[in-house]
Scaffold this active site. Sequence first.
Site, mmCIF file in Angstrom:
data_model
loop_
_atom_site.group_PDB
_atom_site.id
_atom_site.type_symbol
_atom_site.label_atom_id
_atom_site.label_comp_id
_atom_site.label_asym_id
_atom_site.label_seq_id
_atom_site.Cartn_x
_atom_site.Cartn_y
_atom_site.Cartn_z
ATOM 1 C CG ASN A 119 -1.880 -1.294 1.180
ATOM 2 O OD1 ASN A 119 -1.879 -1.822 0.053
ATOM 3 N ND2 ASN A 119 -2.684 -1.312 2.373
ATOM 4 C CB THR A 164 -15.084 40.143 -30.028
ATOM 5 O OG1 THR A 164 -15.658 40.882 -30.985
ATOM 6 C CG2 THR A 164 -13.938 41.096 -29.374
ATOM 7 C CB SER A 286 -6.831 14.705 -49.539
ATOM 8 O OG SER A 286 -7.878 13.841 -50.160
ATOM 9 C CG ASN A 294 -6.280 17.803 -45.131
ATOM 10 O OD1 ASN A 294 -6.743 18.863 -45.554
ATOM 11 N ND2 ASN A 294 -6.621 16.475 -45.671
ATOM 12 C CD GLU A 299 -8.334 18.622 -38.876
ATOM 13 O OE1 GLU A 299 -9.231 18.495 -39.032
ATOM 14 O OE2 GLU A 299 -7.322 18.141 -39.676
ATOM 15 C CE1 TYR A 326 -3.918 0.360 -2.938
ATOM 16 C CE2 TYR A 326 -5.218 -1.709 -2.029
ATOM 17 C CZ TYR A 326 -4.783 -1.019 -3.305
ATOM 18 O OH TYR A 326 -4.519 -1.427 -4.274
ATOM 19 C CD GLN A 331 -4.693 -3.613 -9.543
ATOM 20 O OE1 GLN A 331 -3.805 -3.948 -8.600
ATOM 21 N NE2 GLN A 331 -5.566 -4.188 -10.129
ATOM 22 C CE LYS A 334 -0.739 1.493 -9.724
ATOM 23 N NZ LYS A 334 -2.041 1.440 -8.861
HETATM 24 N N1 ARG Z 1 -1.587 -3.401 -7.625
HETATM 25 C C1 ARG Z 1 -1.947 -2.870 -6.363
HETATM 26 C C2 ARG Z 1 -2.365 -1.324 -6.648
HETATM 27 O O1 ARG Z 1 -1.927 -0.897 -7.634
HETATM 28 C C3 ARG Z 1 -0.822 -2.608 -5.304
HETATM 29 C C4 ARG Z 1 -1.285 -2.485 -3.799
HETATM 30 C C5 ARG Z 1 -2.104 -3.752 -3.451
HETATM 31 N N2 ARG Z 1 -2.569 -3.741 -1.881
HETATM 32 C C6 ARG Z 1 -3.211 -4.437 -1.424
HETATM 33 N N3 ARG Z 1 -3.428 -4.444 -0.226
HETATM 34 N N4 ARG Z 1 -3.746 -5.682 -2.305
HETATM 35 O O2 ARG Z 1 -3.118 -0.747 -5.992
#
Ligand code: ARG
Length: 456
Positions: A119, A164, A286, A294, A299, A326, A331, A334
Amino acid sequence: MAQKSKNKTANKMWGGHYSMAPSEIMQQINASIDFDRKLYRQDIAGSIAHAKMLAKQKIISKTDSSKIIKGLQQILNEINSGKFKFKTELEDIHMNIESRLREIIGDAAGRLHTARSRNDQVVTDFKLYVRDSIDNLISKTDILIKTLNIKVKENIDVIMPGFTHLQIAQPITMAHHLSAYVEMFKRDKSRLNDARERMNYCPLGSAALAGTSYNIDRNFTAKELGFKAPTSNSLDSVSSRDFALEYLNCLSILAVNLSRISEEIILWCSNGFRFISLSEKFTTGSSIMPQKRNPDAAEIVRAKVGRIFAALTNLTIVMKGLPLAYSKDMQEDKEPVFDATENILLCVQAVNGMIDDMKVNKANCLHFAKQGYSTATDLADWLVKNLNIPFRDAHHITGKCVKLAEEKGISLDEISMEEFQKIEKRITPEIFKVLSVENCADARTSFGGTSRKNYK
Ligand code: ARG
């Protein structure tokens, strides 16, 4: 249908009280290795700092610590050279690395996880990733600001219409227009710097949620990893992702600003404007219309705002209502951050490339600046300043002049003295001075105004 277990044995990390392997679908939904492998550098850096600290505090022996560090360095090389085998059954980057470490150095590997939990490990890795990304983004934004400033210098004498409502309003210089974006990107940079300041505290050593009974030195690991200090509350450390939310906020605003300059590039390149052109380096042809060039990159930057805002919304909703500390929900923090990071970096560099590449069509900018009676405000101001007419009445008289010019299909400086005096008999030939777009732009000498004097 019952899910089969792919692996016959229980997970080695918690095999002590687990006798069954997880179901295949459990493994699939739980594993993060496919995306969190991106954190390998940060994970190894965090583990090296932790191993050093454990030895310094005599929690593990110097010999074990050195073995661990050497092993981790070997793993870094293996991953860098593409030799490392990532395993889904080992769930995430932390367990993949630890398991490989055991293969390389044997039992000493088991001592690395003393006084640490995944964690605090994961949030340390993630913070390091966000901090690295901030630094990278700031340096790319800096390059963009420098490129814009070069173009500002080159285009001080290019008069163009200022808009404007996307209607021609008053003449400005191209330098002034581009310099507006310099200001915007400078603020983006400063926002990123502020976010960096606030987030730069190390969560490592918070352990699972409550801290640890080992005599660890959190100041040491914080310093090793370039953090200002350790975080103050272990629960907050492992369960807060507001640093990532703030980062995504910064990215969202930056993406909006980038989309606006991209939209200008698209408009300026279009047939209706032709203020600038982009070379073949930054356009696409094109497949059917041979004459086309273009502005695809612009874009795409305009469109990328969608996924960057999606990342912010995504993580905001993941975090909403989560109790401390936690939960595995986190997870999911990310992928949106990785995606937004990779895309914003592309966008900043693409806009930098286009600005660097653009050729300004000075004659066409001037031609358009003269359209749309863009000096009408100056005519009204001349009446106020020289004839002491109240602005409201001056506005009315100017309206009449514009109407006359419109009817005749001419510009304001093409109205004859006779015609001006029919509308307001006190007007003198001096009026023609303020009707030129150059004078008009130069007259705006107020602080922050478009006048060329402000740029020289
Ligand atoms: N892969 C987990 C995450 O990205 C890591 C932490 C996992 N911790 C746990 N108590 N299962 O959050």
